[in-house]
Design a protein around this motif. Sequence first.
Motif, PDB file in Angstrom:
ATOM      1  N   PHE A 195      65.300  -2.090 -49.665  1.00 52.89           N
ATOM      2  CA  PHE A 195      64.026  -2.264 -48.957  1.00 52.89           C
ATOM      3  C   PHE A 195      62.906  -2.690 -49.901  1.00 52.89           C
ATOM      4  O   PHE A 195      61.982  -3.390 -49.491  1.00 52.89           O
ATOM      5  CB  PHE A 195      63.665  -1.044 -48.084  1.00 52.89           C
ATOM      6  CG  PHE A 195      63.033   0.144 -48.777  1.00 52.89           C
ATOM      7  CD1 PHE A 195      61.760   0.084 -49.297  1.00 52.89           C
ATOM      8  CD2 PHE A 195      63.714   1.346 -48.847  1.00 52.89           C
ATOM      9  CE1 PHE A 195      61.176   1.184 -49.909  1.00 52.89           C
ATOM     10  CE2 PHE A 195      63.145   2.461 -49.448  1.00 52.89           C
ATOM     11  CZ  PHE A 195      61.883   2.359 -49.989  1.00 52.89           C
ATOM     12  N   THR A 196      63.018  -2.315 -51.185  1.00 56.72           N
ATOM     13  CA  THR A 196      61.977  -2.747 -52.122  1.00 56.72           C
ATOM     14  C   THR A 196      62.126  -4.225 -52.477  1.00 56.72           C
ATOM     15  O   THR A 196      61.186  -5.003 -52.315  1.00 56.72           O
ATOM     16  CB  THR A 196      62.035  -1.900 -53.408  1.00 56.72           C
ATOM     17  OG1 THR A 196      61.899  -0.528 -53.056  1.00 56.72           O
ATOM     18  CG2 THR A 196      60.935  -2.290 -54.360  1.00 56.72           C
ATOM     19  N   PHE A 197      63.333  -4.611 -52.946  1.00 59.09           N
ATOM     20  CA  PHE A 197      63.500  -5.958 -53.483  1.00 59.09           C
ATOM     21  C   PHE A 197      63.664  -7.006 -52.393  1.00 59.09           C
ATOM     22  O   PHE A 197      63.175  -8.118 -52.528  1.00 59.09           O
ATOM     23  CB  PHE A 197      64.695  -6.006 -54.446  1.00 59.09           C
ATOM     24  CG  PHE A 197      64.431  -5.276 -55.717  1.00 59.09           C
ATOM     25  CD1 PHE A 197      63.608  -5.842 -56.679  1.00 59.09           C
ATOM     26  CD2 PHE A 197      64.963  -4.033 -55.954  1.00 59.09           C
ATOM     27  CE1 PHE A 197      63.339  -5.166 -57.855  1.00 59.09           C
ATOM     28  CE2 PHE A 197      64.698  -3.345 -57.122  1.00 59.09           C
ATOM     29  CZ  PHE A 197      63.880  -3.915 -58.066  1.00 59.09           C
ATOM     30  N   LEU A 200      60.409  -5.636 -48.782  1.00 56.06           N
ATOM     31  CA  LEU A 200      58.987  -5.558 -49.127  1.00 56.06           C
ATOM     32  C   LEU A 200      58.565  -6.734 -50.002  1.00 56.06           C
ATOM     33  O   LEU A 200      57.562  -7.392 -49.740  1.00 56.06           O
ATOM     34  CB  LEU A 200      58.686  -4.224 -49.825  1.00 56.06           C
ATOM     35  CG  LEU A 200      58.796  -2.989 -48.931  1.00 56.06           C
ATOM     36  CD1 LEU A 200      58.438  -1.738 -49.699  1.00 56.06           C
ATOM     37  CD2 LEU A 200      57.899  -3.123 -47.711  1.00 56.06           C
ATOM     38  N   MET A 201      59.340  -7.043 -51.038  1.00 50.66           N
ATOM     39  CA  MET A 201      58.963  -8.151 -51.917  1.00 50.66           C
ATOM     40  C   MET A 201      59.127  -9.486 -51.221  1.00 50.66           C
ATOM     41  O   MET A 201      58.429 -10.449 -51.550  1.00 50.66           O
ATOM     42  CB  MET A 201      59.796  -8.117 -53.184  1.00 50.66           C
ATOM     43  CG  MET A 201      59.337  -7.035 -54.125  1.00 50.66           C
ATOM     44  SD  MET A 201      60.091  -7.249 -55.712  1.00 50.66           S
ATOM     45  CE  MET A 201      59.296  -5.948 -56.597  1.00 50.66           C
TER      46      MET A 201
ATOM     47  N   PRO B  41      54.714   2.335 -50.589  1.00 50.12           N
ATOM     48  CA  PRO B  41      55.069   0.907 -50.707  1.00 50.12           C
ATOM     49  C   PRO B  41      54.987   0.170 -49.371  1.00 50.12           C
ATOM     50  O   PRO B  41      54.492  -0.967 -49.327  1.00 50.12           O
ATOM     51  CB  PRO B  41      56.509   0.945 -51.221  1.00 50.12           C
ATOM     52  CG  PRO B  41      56.663   2.254 -51.859  1.00 50.12           C
ATOM     53  CD  PRO B  41      55.773   3.187 -51.127  1.00 50.12           C
ATOM     54  N   PHE B  42      55.466   0.805 -48.281  1.00 50.68           N
ATOM     55  CA  PHE B  42      55.402   0.139 -46.976  1.00 50.68           C
ATOM     56  C   PHE B  42      53.946  -0.102 -46.583  1.00 50.68           C
ATOM     57  O   PHE B  42      53.594  -1.155 -46.066  1.00 50.68           O
ATOM     58  CB  PHE B  42      56.114   0.980 -45.907  1.00 50.68           C
ATOM     59  CG  PHE B  42      57.575   0.656 -45.783  1.00 50.68           C
ATOM     60  CD1 PHE B  42      58.017  -0.391 -44.992  1.00 50.68           C
ATOM     61  CD2 PHE B  42      58.525   1.393 -46.482  1.00 50.68           C
ATOM     62  CE1 PHE B  42      59.362  -0.705 -44.886  1.00 50.68           C
ATOM     63  CE2 PHE B  42      59.869   1.091 -46.386  1.00 50.68           C
ATOM     64  CZ  PHE B  42      60.290   0.038 -45.584  1.00 50.68           C
ATOM     65  N   VAL B  45      52.400  -3.062 -48.388  1.00 41.82           N
ATOM     66  CA  VAL B  45      52.811  -4.385 -47.924  1.00 41.82           C
ATOM     67  C   VAL B  45      52.362  -4.634 -46.485  1.00 41.82           C
ATOM     68  O   VAL B  45      51.943  -5.745 -46.136  1.00 41.82           O
ATOM     69  CB  VAL B  45      54.348  -4.538 -48.048  1.00 41.82           C
ATOM     70  CG1 VAL B  45      54.796  -5.879 -47.492  1.00 41.82           C
ATOM     71  CG2 VAL B  45      54.772  -4.416 -49.502  1.00 41.82           C
ATOM     72  N   ALA B  61      53.757  -6.232 -56.713  1.00 41.20           N
ATOM     73  CA  ALA B  61      55.206  -6.212 -56.913  1.00 41.20           C
ATOM     74  C   ALA B  61      55.582  -5.209 -57.995  1.00 41.20           C
ATOM     75  O   ALA B  61      56.559  -4.464 -57.852  1.00 41.20           O
ATOM     76  CB  ALA B  61      55.703  -7.608 -57.286  1.00 41.20           C
ATOM     77  N   LEU B  64      55.415  -1.807 -56.566  1.00 44.62           N
ATOM     78  CA  LEU B  64      56.587  -1.551 -55.720  1.00 44.62           C
ATOM     79  C   LEU B  64      57.783  -1.149 -56.569  1.00 44.62           C
ATOM     80  O   LEU B  64      58.506  -0.202 -56.231  1.00 44.62           O
ATOM     81  CB  LEU B  64      56.934  -2.800 -54.902  1.00 44.62           C
ATOM     82  CG  LEU B  64      55.968  -3.228 -53.802  1.00 44.62           C
ATOM     83  CD1 LEU B  64      56.529  -4.440 -53.069  1.00 44.62           C
ATOM     84  CD2 LEU B  64      55.722  -2.102 -52.817  1.00 44.62           C
ATOM     85  N   VAL B  65      58.004  -1.860 -57.685  1.00 45.94           N
ATOM     86  CA  VAL B  65      59.147  -1.554 -58.550  1.00 45.94           C
ATOM     87  C   VAL B  65      58.999  -0.150 -59.140  1.00 45.94           C
ATOM     88  O   VAL B  65      59.958   0.626 -59.181  1.00 45.94           O
ATOM     89  CB  VAL B  65      59.280  -2.613 -59.664  1.00 45.94           C
ATOM     90  CG1 VAL B  65      60.332  -2.191 -60.673  1.00 45.94           C
ATOM     91  CG2 VAL B  65      59.651  -3.960 -59.071  1.00 45.94           C
ATOM     92  N   ALA B  68      59.878   2.352 -56.555  1.00 42.30           N
ATOM     93  CA  ALA B  68      61.329   2.384 -56.313  1.00 42.30           C
ATOM     94  C   ALA B  68      62.026   3.180 -57.409  1.00 42.30           C
ATOM     95  O   ALA B  68      62.879   4.030 -57.126  1.00 42.30           O
ATOM     96  CB  ALA B  68      61.882   0.963 -56.242  1.00 42.30           C
TER      97      ALA B  68
END
Lengths: 204, 157
Positions: A195-197, A200-201, B41-42, B45, B61, B64-65, B68
């Motif tokens: 879901f991140t890569f 979302l990205m 994160p959601f 975005v 980005a 987000l990483v 994660a």
Amino acid sequence: MSATHAANRVYHLPEEPHHPEGHSTYLGFWLYLMSDCLIFAILFATYAVVGGNYAAGPSPKDLFDLELVALNTAMLLLSSITYGFAMLEMVRGRKKATLGWLGVTGLFGLAFLCIEIYEFAHLIHLGATPQRSAFLSAFFTLVGTHGLHVMFGIIWLVTLMVQVGMHGLTAANQRRLMCLSLFWHFLDIIWIGVFTFVYLMGVL
Amino acid sequence: MCAAKNSAAKAHEHHHDDAAHGTLRGYLIGFFLAVNLTIVPFWLVMARPLDGVFDSHIPVAIILVVFAILQIIVHMVYFLHMHPRSEGGWTLMALFFTLILVIIVMSGSMWVMYHLHSNMMPSHDMSKMDATGESWIPSQQPFPAVGAVSGTVPVVE
């Protein structure tokens, strides 16, 4: 004299060390998970390399519905915590409660799978099929492989529920439940990457 | 909790210190952290609160990483109950070995393929070559004659 010495030489242990059943299952299963991790690493790398090749087709921004993905993520996270509750009940030796939480976990997993199949069907209906572009091939391979893992996890879960129902929380069944617990939480960890890569990205 | 641990140990019969099943408190803490590390994160975005702050998407980005990675660590600690001494450290060794391979596979293929991609870019402009009618091999540079010592430039009359 040296000849008799050589004749008496033995090249194996005089007595095999006692290995209790399942003593190495945990490590072996962990190694399997690590190799599965490599499969996903390769699929992630493929997606990272060709994920931008749309072939004049749809891009992630056109396709992905983040609300659906958020719902999917919630299903998988809830199934993780309910599996944890099942393990706690297993430690307490309560068979019925364990089966109940396992059932709830299976239902959350099934909901995840249904939402994903709905998403795939929707994409294919839009014409965004795996053969449309390199991005879509990599997307369907990566997310589909994860979905297949969840499907086999559910089959395994139902099998273990039958086993526990028939034979109770024996040592062997506890070991099996612990392996499935590792597998289930591992799938949730892979989903964090997905879901991140991917989602979302991709929409960012 | 202590009684639960004892009964678990009895059920396993053997030295299964690896089979840490966690506690209710541990699972709830892990769940709480994971939920927050997912929602942020959601939200970043879907609601795009940082679009006015940064010019590019790269800072978001990176955030987000980071989220994660944090959530993966939370899952490993609170759900997988990993600790450095389980199975005499072999699970941690296997994990590190896998992580090294994953990093090599991911960064290696991205590095190589993006370089390849950028090197391939000019050749996409095929129209120019058709216009001049020249092949991609420079005509001024002939292949070495037969018997020529490698490394020396052959003289062409």
